[in-house]
Write a protein that holds these residues in place. Structure first.
Motif, PDB file in Angstrom:
ATOM      1  N   ARG A  49       0.840  -1.212   0.000  1.00 56.57           N
ATOM      2  CA  ARG A  49       0.000   0.000   0.000  1.00 56.57           C
ATOM      3  C   ARG A  49       0.872   1.259   0.000  1.00 56.57           C
ATOM      4  NH1 ARG A  49      -2.190   0.892   5.585  1.00 56.57           N
ATOM      5  NH2 ARG A  49      -0.076   1.706   5.735  1.00 56.57           N
ATOM      6  N   ASP A  50       1.890   1.281   0.855  1.00 58.22           N
ATOM      7  CA  ASP A  50       2.725   2.465   0.993  1.00 58.22           C
ATOM      8  C   ASP A  50       3.631   2.702  -0.211  1.00 58.22           C
ATOM      9  OD1 ASP A  50       1.512   2.710   3.454  1.00 58.22           O
ATOM     10  OD2 ASP A  50       3.250   2.020   4.598  1.00 58.22           O
ATOM     11  N   ASN A  51       3.872   1.681  -1.012  1.00 58.35           N
ATOM     12  CA  ASN A  51       4.719   1.795  -2.200  1.00 58.35           C
ATOM     13  C   ASN A  51       3.918   1.769  -3.499  1.00 58.35           C
ATOM     14  OD1 ASN A  51       7.795   1.611  -1.447  1.00 58.35           O
ATOM     15  ND2 ASN A  51       6.695   0.301  -0.009  1.00 58.35           N
ATOM     16  N   LEU A  52       2.595   1.754  -3.381  1.00 58.68           N
ATOM     17  CA  LEU A  52       1.737   1.607  -4.555  1.00 58.68           C
ATOM     18  C   LEU A  52       1.929   2.741  -5.561  1.00 58.68           C
ATOM     19  CD1 LEU A  52      -0.276  -0.491  -5.533  1.00 58.68           C
ATOM     20  CD2 LEU A  52      -2.099   0.923  -4.580  1.00 58.68           C
ATOM     21  N   GLY A  53       2.113   3.951  -5.091  1.00 54.05           N
ATOM     22  CA  GLY A  53       2.292   5.088  -5.992  1.00 54.05           C
ATOM     23  C   GLY A  53       3.497   4.914  -6.903  1.00 54.05           C
ATOM     24  N   GLU A  54       4.635   4.552  -6.307  1.00 55.83           N
ATOM     25  CA  GLU A  54       5.851   4.365  -7.087  1.00 55.83           C
ATOM     26  C   GLU A  54       5.717   3.162  -8.017  1.00 55.83           C
ATOM     27  OE1 GLU A  54       5.810   4.880  -3.808  1.00 55.83           O
ATOM     28  OE2 GLU A  54       7.006   6.683  -3.485  1.00 55.83           O
TER      29      GLU A  54
END
Length: 155
Positions: free
Chosen positions: A55-60
């Motif tokens: 979830r926390d790395n989904l943007g990248e």
């Protein structure tokens, strides 16, 4: 022992319900890269850590062209509570009969605390836009796995 997938293999297709009961198919992602990961149980510490890391790395990952799908044997209702509790922003799918996990080599015999047991083998796959396995990783660790995967993918 369950057959394992390797780079270049066709990714076994599937349609599974997400946490809202909506069917999600691997074919829906044809034309883009998708990370498919299998985990043993929603709402457990290791699985929560791994899901929150995704979830926390989904943007990248999305910027680099990767969608993410999580799959466990949990029933849809349990997934719905967990998705809400952890604010998960990508599809978490229910493979209650473990048929998809078995097809992907992510269910079978594994070592746990020195004993051989049958269960979900924590695994991560990258499927390329043509539906082929670009990366297959079995027996991954819950903690630190997403960071390692990002390094492996150059993201």
């Amino acid at each position: 022992m369950t057959d394992r997938l390797s780079q270049g293999d066709a990714a076994p297709d599937f349609t599974l319900p997400d946490s809202d009961g909506k069917p999600v198919s691997l074919a829906d992602f044809r034309g883009q890269s998708v990370i498919v990961y299998f985990y043993p149980a929603a709402a457990t510490p290791g699985c929560a850590k791994q899901a929150c890391d995704f979830r926390d790395n989904l943007g990248e990952l999305a910027t680099a062209g990767y969608a993410v799908l999580g799959i466990s044997p949990d029933p849809q209702a349990k997934l719905a509570k967990w998705v809400a509790a952890e604010s998960l922003t990508f599809p978490m799918l229910s493979d209650a009969d473990r048929a998809v996990m078995t097809a992907w080599g992510a269910y079978g015999e594994k070592k746990m605390y020195g004993k051989t047991v049958t269960g979900v083998i924590r695994s991560t796959f990258v499927v390329d836009p043509d539906g082929k396995i670009a990366l297959a990783q079995y027996n991954v660790k819950a903690t630190g796995h997403v960071a390692k995967l990002r390094r492996d993918l150059g993201v």
